[in-house]
Design a protein around this motif. Sequence first.
Motif, PDB file in Angstrom:
ATOM      1  N   ASP A 192       0.805  -1.216   0.000  1.00 23.38           N
ATOM      2  CA  ASP A 192       0.000   0.000   0.000  1.00 23.38           C
ATOM      3  C   ASP A 192       0.839   1.268   0.000  1.00 23.38           C
ATOM      4  O   ASP A 192       0.311   2.375  -0.109  1.00 23.38           O
ATOM      5  CB  ASP A 192      -0.980   0.019   1.183  1.00 23.38           C
ATOM      6  CG  ASP A 192      -0.307  -0.095   2.539  1.00 23.38           C
ATOM      7  OD1 ASP A 192       0.943  -0.089   2.612  1.00 23.38           O
ATOM      8  OD2 ASP A 192      -1.028  -0.215   3.551  1.00 23.38           O
ATOM      9  N   SER A 193       2.174   1.126   0.114  1.00 26.99           N
ATOM     10  CA  SER A 193       3.064   2.293   0.133  1.00 26.99           C
ATOM     11  C   SER A 193       4.012   2.350  -1.055  1.00 26.99           C
ATOM     12  O   SER A 193       4.622   3.387  -1.297  1.00 26.99           O
ATOM     13  CB  SER A 193       3.882   2.301   1.432  1.00 26.99           C
ATOM     14  OG  SER A 193       3.041   2.396   2.558  1.00 26.99           O
ATOM     15  N   GLY A 194       4.183   1.247  -1.780  1.00 19.70           N
ATOM     16  CA  GLY A 194       4.954   1.280  -3.010  1.00 19.70           C
ATOM     17  C   GLY A 194       6.394   0.853  -2.862  1.00 19.70           C
ATOM     18  O   GLY A 194       6.690  -0.296  -2.543  1.00 19.70           O
ATOM     19  N   THR A 195       7.308   1.794  -3.084  1.00 21.31           N
ATOM     20  CA  THR A 195       8.735   1.486  -3.106  1.00 21.31           C
ATOM     21  C   THR A 195       9.505   2.594  -2.393  1.00 21.31           C
ATOM     22  O   THR A 195       8.951   3.624  -2.026  1.00 21.31           O
ATOM     23  CB  THR A 195       9.241   1.357  -4.556  1.00 21.31           C
ATOM     24  OG1 THR A 195       9.045   2.598  -5.250  1.00 21.31           O
ATOM     25  CG2 THR A 195       8.501   0.245  -5.292  1.00 21.31           C
ATOM     26  N   SER A 196      10.798   2.380  -2.250  1.00 26.59           N
ATOM     27  CA  SER A 196      11.655   3.316  -1.534  1.00 26.59           C
ATOM     28  C   SER A 196      12.257   4.358  -2.476  1.00 26.59           C
ATOM     29  O   SER A 196      12.309   4.169  -3.695  1.00 26.59           O
ATOM     30  CB  SER A 196      12.779   2.561  -0.832  1.00 26.59           C
ATOM     31  OG  SER A 196      12.266   1.678   0.129  1.00 26.59           O
ATOM     32  N   ARG A 197      12.768   5.414  -1.887  1.00 24.69           N
ATOM     33  CA  ARG A 197      13.347   6.515  -2.667  1.00 24.69           C
ATOM     34  C   ARG A 197      14.654   6.092  -3.329  1.00 24.69           C
ATOM     35  O   ARG A 197      15.346   5.168  -2.872  1.00 24.69           O
ATOM     36  CB  ARG A 197      13.552   7.738  -1.778  1.00 24.69           C
ATOM     37  CG  ARG A 197      14.590   7.562  -0.692  1.00 24.69           C
ATOM     38  CD  ARG A 197      14.534   8.685   0.347  1.00 24.69           C
ATOM     39  NE  ARG A 197      14.862   9.980  -0.214  1.00 24.69           N
ATOM     40  CZ  ARG A 197      14.796  11.124   0.477  1.00 24.69           C
ATOM     41  NH1 ARG A 197      14.391  11.123   1.746  1.00 24.69           N
ATOM     42  NH2 ARG A 197      15.111  12.271  -0.084  1.00 24.69           N
ATOM     43  N   ALA A 198      15.025   6.832  -4.391  1.00 27.75           N
ATOM     44  CA  ALA A 198      16.219   6.477  -5.159  1.00 27.75           C
ATOM     45  C   ALA A 198      17.054   7.713  -5.494  1.00 27.75           C
ATOM     46  O   ALA A 198      17.804   7.699  -6.470  1.00 27.75           O
ATOM     47  CB  ALA A 198      15.807   5.758  -6.443  1.00 27.75           C
ATOM     48  N   ASP A 199      16.946   8.748  -4.661  1.00 26.91           N
ATOM     49  CA  ASP A 199      17.580  10.022  -4.995  1.00 26.91           C
ATOM     50  C   ASP A 199      18.816  10.340  -4.174  1.00 26.91           C
ATOM     51  O   ASP A 199      19.361  11.439  -4.273  1.00 26.91           O
ATOM     52  CB  ASP A 199      16.570  11.159  -4.833  1.00 26.91           C
ATOM     53  CG  ASP A 199      16.043  11.294  -3.409  1.00 26.91           C
ATOM     54  OD1 ASP A 199      15.904  10.262  -2.725  1.00 26.91           O
ATOM     55  OD2 ASP A 199      15.767  12.431  -2.981  1.00 26.91           O
ATOM     56  N   PHE A 200      19.293   9.409  -3.358  1.00 29.96           N
ATOM     57  CA  PHE A 200      20.530   9.653  -2.620  1.00 29.96           C
ATOM     58  C   PHE A 200      21.725   9.545  -3.573  1.00 29.96           C
ATOM     59  O   PHE A 200      21.626   8.937  -4.643  1.00 29.96           O
ATOM     60  CB  PHE A 200      20.687   8.638  -1.487  1.00 29.96           C
ATOM     61  CG  PHE A 200      19.647   8.760  -0.400  1.00 29.96           C
ATOM     62  CD1 PHE A 200      19.141   9.989  -0.019  1.00 29.96           C
ATOM     63  CD2 PHE A 200      19.180   7.628   0.247  1.00 29.96           C
ATOM     64  CE1 PHE A 200      18.193  10.099   0.984  1.00 29.96           C
ATOM     65  CE2 PHE A 200      18.242   7.719   1.258  1.00 29.96           C
ATOM     66  CZ  PHE A 200      17.743   8.958   1.620  1.00 29.96           C
ATOM     67  N   PRO A 201      22.884  10.118  -3.202  1.00 27.60           N
ATOM     68  CA  PRO A 201      24.067   9.981  -4.062  1.00 27.60           C
ATOM     69  C   PRO A 201      24.347   8.519  -4.404  1.00 27.60           C
ATOM     70  O   PRO A 201      24.417   7.662  -3.526  1.00 27.60           O
ATOM     71  CB  PRO A 201      25.180  10.584  -3.192  1.00 27.60           C
ATOM     72  CG  PRO A 201      24.478  11.604  -2.348  1.00 27.60           C
ATOM     73  CD  PRO A 201      23.141  10.982  -2.028  1.00 27.60           C
ATOM     74  N   GLY A 202      24.474   8.236  -5.694  1.00 30.43           N
ATOM     75  CA  GLY A 202      24.678   6.871  -6.151  1.00 30.43           C
ATOM     76  C   GLY A 202      23.400   6.116  -6.415  1.00 30.43           C
ATOM     77  O   GLY A 202      23.439   4.998  -6.938  1.00 30.43           O
ATOM     78  N   GLY A 203      22.251   6.689  -6.052  1.00 33.43           N
ATOM     79  CA  GLY A 203      20.966   6.038  -6.293  1.00 33.43           C
ATOM     80  C   GLY A 203      20.485   6.263  -7.718  1.00 33.43           C
ATOM     81  O   GLY A 203      20.977   7.125  -8.437  1.00 33.43           O
ATOM     82  N   SER A 204      19.484   5.483  -8.120  1.00 29.61           N
ATOM     83  CA  SER A 204      18.977   5.571  -9.486  1.00 29.61           C
ATOM     84  C   SER A 204      17.616   4.903  -9.563  1.00 29.61           C
ATOM     85  O   SER A 204      17.472   3.740  -9.173  1.00 29.61           O
ATOM     86  CB  SER A 204      19.941   4.867 -10.453  1.00 29.61           C
ATOM     87  OG  SER A 204      19.318   4.554 -11.680  1.00 29.61           O
ATOM     88  N   ALA A 205      16.608   5.632 -10.052  1.00 34.05           N
ATOM     89  CA  ALA A 205      15.284   5.042 -10.217  1.00 34.05           C
ATOM     90  C   ALA A 205      15.308   3.935 -11.266  1.00 34.05           C
ATOM     91  O   ALA A 205      14.587   2.936 -11.140  1.00 34.05           O
ATOM     92  CB  ALA A 205      14.277   6.118 -10.605  1.00 34.05           C
ATOM     93  N   ASP A 206      16.123   4.085 -12.303  1.00 37.27           N
ATOM     94  CA  ASP A 206      16.242   3.042 -13.312  1.00 37.27           C
ATOM     95  C   ASP A 206      16.832   1.772 -12.699  1.00 37.27           C
ATOM     96  O   ASP A 206      16.318   0.656 -12.917  1.00 37.27           O
ATOM     97  CB  ASP A 206      17.116   3.528 -14.461  1.00 37.27           C
ATOM     98  CG  ASP A 206      17.139   2.546 -15.625  1.00 37.27           C
ATOM     99  OD1 ASP A 206      17.902   1.560 -15.549  1.00 37.27           O
ATOM    100  OD2 ASP A 206      16.397   2.749 -16.607  1.00 37.27           O
ATOM    101  N   ASP A 207      17.897   1.923 -11.913  1.00 37.54           N
ATOM    102  CA  ASP A 207      18.474   0.755 -11.241  1.00 37.54           C
ATOM    103  C   ASP A 207      17.481   0.123 -10.276  1.00 37.54           C
ATOM    104  O   ASP A 207      17.408  -1.110 -10.159  1.00 37.54           O
ATOM    105  CB  ASP A 207      19.742   1.153 -10.474  1.00 37.54           C
ATOM    106  CG  ASP A 207      20.916   1.443 -11.383  1.00 37.54           C
ATOM    107  OD1 ASP A 207      20.855   1.106 -12.577  1.00 37.54           O
ATOM    108  OD2 ASP A 207      21.908   2.017 -10.884  1.00 37.54           O
ATOM    109  N   LEU A 208      16.731   0.960  -9.563  1.00 38.05           N
ATOM    110  CA  LEU A 208      15.772   0.420  -8.610  1.00 38.05           C
ATOM    111  C   LEU A 208      14.692  -0.385  -9.325  1.00 38.05           C
ATOM    112  O   LEU A 208      14.268  -1.438  -8.844  1.00 38.05           O
ATOM    113  CB  LEU A 208      15.156   1.551  -7.783  1.00 38.05           C
ATOM    114  CG  LEU A 208      14.228   1.119  -6.649  1.00 38.05           C
ATOM    115  CD1 LEU A 208      14.911   0.142  -5.695  1.00 38.05           C
ATOM    116  CD2 LEU A 208      13.707   2.335  -5.882  1.00 38.05           C
TER     117      LEU A 208
END
Length: 311
Positions: A192-208
């Motif tokens: 019901d909440s989805g997924t976690s954030r991907a905006d920290f340094p080294g993060g990536s929504a595509d990778d997630l």
Amino acid sequence: PSERIKTMTSELEQRVVRHSPSTGAGSPHVWGIYEPDTGSIQYICADPATRKAALIDVVWNFDPASFATSTQSIDQVLNLVKEHGLTVERVLDTHPHADHVMASAHLKARTGAPNAIGAKVREIAQLWRDYYNTPNAFDPEADFDDLFEDGATFDVGDLTVRVMLSPGHTLGSITYVCGDAAFVHDTFMQPDSGTSRADFPGGSADDLWQTLQAILNLPGNTRLFVGHDYGADGRDRPEWEATVDDHKARNVHVKDGTAKADYIKTRTDRDKTLALPDRMLAALQVNLRAGRLPDTESDGGHYLKMPVDKF
């Protein structure tokens, strides 16, 4: 999220613990222990036959206002270990957390068990050496006994645990898969909440997205244990377990039929609205030392360094 956490007061005041029993041969017992200040879930993964256990993502409590620490969560987890007659064989973390301080070094000292994290923590350490302007800080090889590569395996009692590289939230996050249990940290939230954030340094929504799809390729009855729960509209208690099939059917970000482009837009737009975690700049320079504080200075005290105007 912090406001939702505050609304779940009755259960949170009891520091909620729930047991997810083994489902049969090769399946672990799992205890989830909710940490209310950060919405984190800590785990005990235990072999029913040998009573050997791994501790996963345990929290060393830290007050971001006063910088005071306490071992309340560590003590609670170790008391559960004792209560259930378990022996700790491994101290595990899934990534260098931005929202809580890890208990790895404390647990290693108190249990004698080796500690571990993913091998790409080396790259994360280099990233944050630059942010903190501390070129000689952080030595993962010295602070962790094992730095797991993708596909590595190890045993907890008679159970085999497999490591999956799971980037996106950080570039070096890993998932631990043990029988029909997978500890998926900051990838999925509850359906019901989805997924976690991907905006920290080294993060990536595509990778997630790629990570989420790999986890969804696990057998449908696999129990996915998430890293955080901040509650959701219409729900007044923390939750942290759902199956692969549950997520495929109901996850509000990636249920069956979701297009990659739509997910990435949803995730990226959402991340633009999120503030940094209040512990992040303190926590990372401790967590990249496996939960050790920087060395003492001349007065015997420990001091952290904070970058100004970099975030």
